[in-house]
Design a protein around this motif. Structure first.
Motif, short mmCIF file in Angstrom:
data_model
loop_
_atom_site.label_atom_id
_atom_site.label_comp_id
_atom_site.label_asym_id
_atom_site.label_seq_id
_atom_site.Cartn_x
_atom_site.Cartn_y
_atom_site.Cartn_z
N THR A 59 9.70 7.20 0.19
CA THR A 59 10.09 7.42 -1.21
C THR A 59 11.38 6.71 -1.59
O THR A 59 11.58 6.40 -2.77
N ASP A 60 12.28 6.45 -0.65
CA ASP A 60 13.59 5.90 -0.98
C ASP A 60 13.44 4.47 -1.53
O ASP A 60 12.82 3.60 -0.91
N GLU A 61 14.03 4.23 -2.70
CA GLU A 61 13.84 2.95 -3.37
C GLU A 61 14.42 1.77 -2.60
O GLU A 61 13.98 0.64 -2.76
N THR A 62 15.41 2.03 -1.74
CA THR A 62 16.05 0.93 -1.02
C THR A 62 15.14 0.35 0.05
O THR A 62 15.05 -0.88 0.22
N VAL A 63 14.47 1.21 0.82
CA VAL A 63 13.66 0.75 1.95
C VAL A 63 12.17 0.92 1.74
O VAL A 63 11.37 0.41 2.53
N ARG A 64 11.77 1.62 0.69
CA ARG A 64 10.34 1.90 0.51
C ARG A 64 9.47 0.65 0.44
O ARG A 64 8.42 0.59 1.11
N PRO A 65 9.85 -0.39 -0.33
CA PRO A 65 8.97 -1.57 -0.39
C PRO A 65 8.74 -2.21 0.98
O PRO A 65 7.61 -2.53 1.35
N SER A 66 9.81 -2.39 1.76
CA SER A 66 9.65 -3.02 3.07
C SER A 66 8.95 -2.09 4.05
O SER A 66 8.18 -2.54 4.91
N ASN A 67 9.19 -0.78 3.94
CA ASN A 67 8.49 0.16 4.80
C ASN A 67 7.00 0.19 4.50
O ASN A 67 6.16 0.23 5.42
N GLU A 68 6.63 0.19 3.22
CA GLU A 68 5.22 0.17 2.84
C GLU A 68 4.56 -1.12 3.34
O GLU A 68 3.41 -1.11 3.81
N ALA A 69 5.28 -2.25 3.23
CA ALA A 69 4.73 -3.52 3.71
C ALA A 69 4.52 -3.47 5.22
O ALA A 69 3.51 -3.96 5.73
N TYR A 70 5.47 -2.89 5.95
CA TYR A 70 5.31 -2.78 7.40
C TYR A 70 4.10 -1.93 7.76
O TYR A 70 3.28 -2.30 8.61
N LEU A 71 3.95 -0.77 7.10
CA LEU A 71 2.84 0.12 7.40
C LEU A 71 1.51 -0.53 7.07
O LEU A 71 0.52 -0.36 7.81
N ARG A 83 0.86 -1.18 0.00
CA ARG A 83 0.00 0.00 0.00
C ARG A 83 0.90 1.23 0.00
O ARG A 83 1.74 1.40 0.85
N GLN A 84 0.69 2.09 -0.95
CA GLN A 84 1.57 3.25 -1.12
C GLN A 84 0.99 4.45 -0.39
O GLN A 84 -0.12 4.90 -0.69
N VAL A 85 1.75 4.97 0.53
CA VAL A 85 1.29 6.09 1.35
C VAL A 85 1.00 7.31 0.47
O VAL A 85 0.08 8.08 0.76
N LEU A 86 1.73 7.47 -0.59
CA LEU A 86 1.59 8.66 -1.42
C LEU A 86 0.65 8.47 -2.60
O LEU A 86 0.68 9.23 -3.56
N SER A 87 -0.21 7.46 -2.55
CA SER A 87 -1.27 7.32 -3.55
C SER A 87 -2.61 7.61 -2.87
O SER A 87 -2.72 7.53 -1.65
N PHE A 88 -3.61 7.93 -3.67
CA PHE A 88 -4.87 8.42 -3.12
C PHE A 88 -6.05 7.74 -3.78
O PHE A 88 -6.09 7.61 -5.01
N GLU A 89 -7.00 7.30 -2.96
CA GLU A 89 -8.20 6.67 -3.50
C GLU A 89 -9.14 7.70 -4.11
O GLU A 89 -9.93 7.41 -4.99
N ASP A 90 -9.08 8.93 -3.62
CA ASP A 90 -9.85 10.04 -4.17
C ASP A 90 -8.89 10.88 -5.01
O ASP A 90 -7.93 11.44 -4.49
N PRO A 91 -9.10 10.98 -6.33
CA PRO A 91 -8.13 11.66 -7.18
C PRO A 91 -8.20 13.18 -7.14
O PRO A 91 -7.85 13.85 -8.10
N GLY A 92 -8.66 13.75 -6.04
CA GLY A 92 -8.71 15.20 -5.92
C GLY A 92 -7.33 15.81 -5.86
O GLY A 92 -6.32 15.10 -5.74
#
Length: 325
Positions: free
Chosen positions: A270-282, A88-97
């Motif tokens: 945003t950092d490509e090194t840790v972003r995938p694992s950080n997003e998975a944790y969140l 789940r990407q923190v910087l994406s939005f379900e409402d495209p406003g």
């Protein structure tokens, strides 16, 4: 669909093309999940119902659909999390406003000559503090949400109506008065930032415990190096919550004691090194997507390293409005 969620026919055609297919954005997949989570979306003209108005059964269905769609999306674009789950990407939005980034302004006393409007080489960005963080997060917001209008504003330029869009607030209470206003509106949030006489270079974070009976303050860490104190660890606040001025949209906070902490909060997502694992944790730790946390930001020779949320030492404090205090 409502006017704010319509998609151009050419865009739909690009998604369905067999010769040159395009992948729907994460924000569009979130909208799909919300649309199909409830039959009420088809009552009258097809429309999206705000997430806050879904009942518990519909929210559960929404999360199941979102998980499934994001897993398929990750498989297509090759961005699956290390454990194979969707991210789940923190910087994406379900409402495209629209998304409005509010960035602090450089204090008058340290403004450079190019920040002055009467200079022939005036550049408005010279007024912006935390430019490293702004450029980092602006690029990621545009990449993840190509159909979304992303704006950046100084606190003095923000229009009242813009506060009801998706908000991304950068910087601390010292240079960004909007942060102080927003934090004061989050009455349940147990994290606050304030001036402490023991630190002259920034504002520290304090966590209030139940009934305000306990408090704990978190300071950055410095070490003496060649006769001066060098910052080796800052403290950052990263939060994703409902916008208190429009509960159907979001508030993202990237804050720090110093600018290093602000950038560290941004790099966490945003950092490509840790972003995938950080997003998975969140995603695992906060299934609803609403959270606030204090993290330690390592600084090496003046360079900010992205915090790794899989490391328990990096996580100072965690909170969600969905959890009991």
């Amino acid at each position: 669909m409502s006017a704010q969620t319509r998609v151009a026919p050419a865009t739909l055609s690009s998604w369905e093309s067999l010769t040159n297919p395009k992948t729907p954005t994460p924000s569009r997949l979130n909208a799909y999940a919300r649309f199909f989570a409830t039959r009420r979306s088809l009552e009258g003209a097809p429309h999206l119902i705000p997430l806050a108005e879904l009942d518990e059964e519909e929210k559960e269905r929404f999360r199941e659909l979102e998980d499934e769609l994001f897993a398929l999306h990750s498989a297509v674009v090759g961005e699956s999390a290390p454990n194979g789950e969707f991210r789940r990407q923190v910087l994406s939005f379900e409402d495209p406003g629209p998304v409005v980034i509010i960035c602090p302004e450089v204090p008058e006393g340290v403004l450079g000559p190019l920040a002055k409007e009467d200079d022939v080489n005036h550049n408005r960005l010279h007024k912006y503090a935390d430019l490293d963080a702004l450029l980092e997060i602006f690029g990621h917001l545009r990449a993840l949400n190509p159909e979304t209008h992303v704006l950046h504003r100084l606190p003095s330029d923000v229009q009242q109506a813009e506060l009801q869009n998706h908000l991304v607030v950068l910087g601390g209470v010292g240079w960004n008065p909007t942060v102080r206003r927003v934090l004061s509106s989050l009455r349940r949030l147990p994290i606050e930032q304030y001036e402490d006489p023991r630190l002259e270079t920034g504002e520290v974070f304090r966590v209030r415990k139940a009934d305000n009976r306990e408090e704990r303050t978190y300071f950055p860490v410095t070490e003496e190096f060649e006769g001066h104190q060098e910052l080796v660890e800052d403290v950052a606040l990263l939060a994703r919550l409902p916008n208190p001025f429009n509960y159907g949209r979001t508030l993202t906070i990237c804050n720090g004691v110093h600018s290093k902490g602000v950038l560290g909060a941004v790099l966490t997502i945003t950092d490509e090194t840790v972003r995938p694992s950080n997003e998975a944790y969140l995603a695992q730790r906060f299934p609803s997507g609403a959270f606030a946390m204090l993290v330690r930001v390592p600084v090496l020779s003046g360079k900010v390293l992205a915090p790794d949320l899989q490391n328990p030492d990096a996580r100072v404090f965690e909170w969600s409005p969905d959890e009991e205090d």
